[in-house]
Design a protein around this motif. Structure first.
Motif, PDB file in Angstrom:
ATOM      1  N   GLY A  64       1.751  10.614 -10.361  1.00 41.35           N
ATOM      2  CA  GLY A  64       1.572  10.105 -11.711  1.00 41.35           C
ATOM      3  C   GLY A  64       0.362   9.208 -11.800  1.00 41.35           C
ATOM      4  O   GLY A  64      -0.627   9.416 -11.093  1.00 41.35           O
ATOM      5  N   VAL A  65       0.475   8.202 -12.641  1.00 38.95           N
ATOM      6  CA  VAL A  65      -0.630   7.295 -12.933  1.00 38.95           C
ATOM      7  C   VAL A  65      -0.210   5.876 -12.575  1.00 38.95           C
ATOM      8  O   VAL A  65       0.901   5.463 -12.924  1.00 38.95           O
ATOM      9  CB  VAL A  65      -0.971   7.363 -14.445  1.00 38.95           C
ATOM     10  N   PRO A  66      -1.067   5.124 -11.915  1.00 35.26           N
ATOM     11  CA  PRO A  66      -0.713   3.735 -11.622  1.00 35.26           C
ATOM     12  C   PRO A  66      -0.485   2.944 -12.919  1.00 35.26           C
ATOM     13  O   PRO A  66      -1.252   3.067 -13.880  1.00 35.26           O
ATOM     14  CB  PRO A  66      -1.934   3.192 -10.873  1.00 35.26           C
ATOM     15  N   LEU A  67       0.574   2.160 -12.936  1.00 41.56           N
ATOM     16  CA  LEU A  67       0.853   1.307 -14.089  1.00 41.56           C
ATOM     17  C   LEU A  67      -0.347   0.431 -14.403  1.00 41.56           C
ATOM     18  O   LEU A  67      -0.711   0.245 -15.560  1.00 41.56           O
ATOM     19  CB  LEU A  67       2.096   0.455 -13.819  1.00 41.56           C
ATOM     20  N   LYS A  99       0.826  -5.980  -7.940  1.00 41.34           N
ATOM     21  CA  LYS A  99       0.274  -5.990  -6.571  1.00 41.34           C
ATOM     22  C   LYS A  99       0.886  -4.888  -5.708  1.00 41.34           C
ATOM     23  O   LYS A  99       0.311  -4.490  -4.701  1.00 41.34           O
ATOM     24  CB  LYS A  99       0.473  -7.352  -5.913  1.00 41.34           C
ATOM     25  N   TYR A 100       2.054  -4.382  -6.099  1.00 33.28           N
ATOM     26  CA  TYR A 100       2.703  -3.306  -5.350  1.00 33.28           C
ATOM     27  C   TYR A 100       2.278  -1.917  -5.821  1.00 33.28           C
ATOM     28  O   TYR A 100       2.719  -0.911  -5.258  1.00 33.28           O
ATOM     29  CB  TYR A 100       4.228  -3.420  -5.481  1.00 33.28           C
ATOM     30  N   ASP A 101       1.449  -1.851  -6.866  1.00 37.57           N
ATOM     31  CA  ASP A 101       0.981  -0.576  -7.415  1.00 37.57           C
ATOM     32  C   ASP A 101       2.109   0.364  -7.831  1.00 37.57           C
ATOM     33  O   ASP A 101       2.164   1.523  -7.405  1.00 37.57           O
ATOM     34  CB  ASP A 101       0.046   0.141  -6.431  1.00 37.57           C
ATOM     35  N   PRO A 102       3.020  -0.102  -8.702  1.00 32.71           N
ATOM     36  CA  PRO A 102       4.037   0.827  -9.203  1.00 32.71           C
ATOM     37  C   PRO A 102       3.373   1.972  -9.952  1.00 32.71           C
ATOM     38  O   PRO A 102       2.287   1.830 -10.510  1.00 32.71           O
ATOM     39  CB  PRO A 102       4.896  -0.032 -10.131  1.00 32.71           C
TER      40      PRO A 102
END
Length: 154
Positions: A64-67, A99-102
């Motif tokens: 998908g796409v990074p938030l 910072k966790y790249d959801p």
């Protein structure tokens, strides 16, 4: 968080609206909001991650796409992201979680997510990569059937 993207006009969505972003944002394409269709989201850059879904106990490959990419595109500035789903489930995601790249997952294990199977968008955290994400609090932020984000200041 300011981005060079936010200075660019946000094009109008031409397909089905998958995500609406409101609140403290700079770029819109509808009155007071930014609307994204699948092509607009994919244009922000696709990423993937493997993570275990706590309910099934199985690892899945999500794409998908990074938030963060969505928030950068709309020039989002806030302390919290309120994520809402089609069934009106809502949860607040602290800005620090970026910072966790959801990921805003659009597919799992190569299959496009639909409303029937937790899609079309599902917030997924890389819980297998960070022990801090393996708790009930972070699991509650895995919002499936996501359709709205609201950027909120403190």
């Amino acid at each position: 968080m300011t981005s060079s993207y936010a200075a660019e006009p946000l094009p109008s969505a031409s397909g089905e609206i998958l995500l609406t972003v409101t609140g403290e944002i700079e770029a819109t394409n509808a009155p007071g909001r930014a609307e994204f269709d699948r092509a607009m989201l994919e244009a922000l850059g696709r990423k993937s991650l493997t993570a275990t879904f706590v309910i099934s106990g199985k690892a899945h490959r999500f794409e998908g796409v990074p938030l963060r990419a969505v928030l950068d595109r709309v020039g989002g500035k806030g302390a919290t992201i309120r994520a809402s789903a089609w069934n009106d489930y809502e949860v607040d995601i602290p800005w620090d979680d970026l910072k966790y790249d959801p990921l805003l997952a659009m597919s799992a294990d190569g299959q496009v997510l639909t409303l029937r199977d937790k899609g079309p968008l599902w917030i997924v955290y890389p819980r297998d990569d960070h022990s801090a994400l393996r708790d009930d609090l972070h699991d509650s932020r895995w919002v499936w059937q996501l359709n709205r984000l609201r950027v909120v200041r403190p």
